[in-house]
Scaffold this motif. Structure first.
Motif, PDB file in Angstrom:
ATOM      1  N   LYS A  77       0.830  -1.198   0.000  1.00  0.00           N
ATOM      2  CA  LYS A  77       0.000   0.000   0.000  1.00  0.00           C
ATOM      3  C   LYS A  77       0.873   1.260   0.000  1.00  0.00           C
ATOM      4  N   THR A  78       1.919   1.275   0.824  1.00  0.00           N
ATOM      5  CA  THR A  78       2.827   2.422   0.868  1.00  0.00           C
ATOM      6  C   THR A  78       3.544   2.590  -0.461  1.00  0.00           C
ATOM      7  N   PHE A  79       4.013   1.489  -1.059  1.00  0.00           N
ATOM      8  CA  PHE A  79       4.692   1.552  -2.346  1.00  0.00           C
ATOM      9  C   PHE A  79       3.778   2.156  -3.410  1.00  0.00           C
ATOM     10  N   GLU A  80       2.548   1.679  -3.478  1.00  0.00           N
ATOM     11  CA  GLU A  80       1.602   2.171  -4.478  1.00  0.00           C
ATOM     12  C   GLU A  80       1.254   3.639  -4.249  1.00  0.00           C
ATOM     13  N   LYS A  81       1.165   4.034  -2.989  1.00  0.00           N
ATOM     14  CA  LYS A  81       0.880   5.434  -2.659  1.00  0.00           C
ATOM     15  C   LYS A  81       2.024   6.327  -3.145  1.00  0.00           C
ATOM     16  N   ARG A  82       3.255   5.925  -2.887  1.00  0.00           N
ATOM     17  CA  ARG A  82       4.424   6.712  -3.314  1.00  0.00           C
ATOM     18  C   ARG A  82       4.579   6.711  -4.835  1.00  0.00           C
ATOM     19  N   LEU A  83       4.185   5.638  -5.483  1.00  0.00           N
ATOM     20  CA  LEU A  83       4.218   5.577  -6.945  1.00  0.00           C
ATOM     21  C   LEU A  83       3.282   6.644  -7.532  1.00  0.00           C
TER      22      LEU A  83
END
Length: 81
Positions: free
Chosen positions: A49-55
């Motif tokens: 979730k954090t990775f996708e948010k930062r993407l």
């Protein structure tokens, strides 16, 4: 707090279908003025979730495709004593 220039987010994808997510930050071993003292920190686990948010927020991201492990036959290397 790190900026978009001093942090990157990594997604490692394995042939099994598993994905692992990490965050790395630029750190200094001396002072920020000495560019030779700058290095990437050890990757720290984060959530998908954090990775996708930062993407979506346009942070630097990397996708790394991992290869399958090579299976070695240790019987080939066995030494008879």
């Amino acid at each position: 707090m790190h900026t978009k220039q001093t942090v990157k987010y990594i997604c490692e994808i394995f042939p099994s279908g598993n994905s692992y997510y990490y965050k790395q930050e630029i750190i200094t071993h001396e002072c920020w003025d000495n560019l030779e003292s700058l290095a990437w920190s050890t990757p720290r686990p984060i959530s998908k979730k954090t990775f996708e948010k930062r993407l979506k927020e346009k942070y630097r991201t990397e996708y790394i495709q991992k290869q399958s492990a090579e299976i070695l036959d240790f019987n080939k290397f066995r030494v008879n004593l």
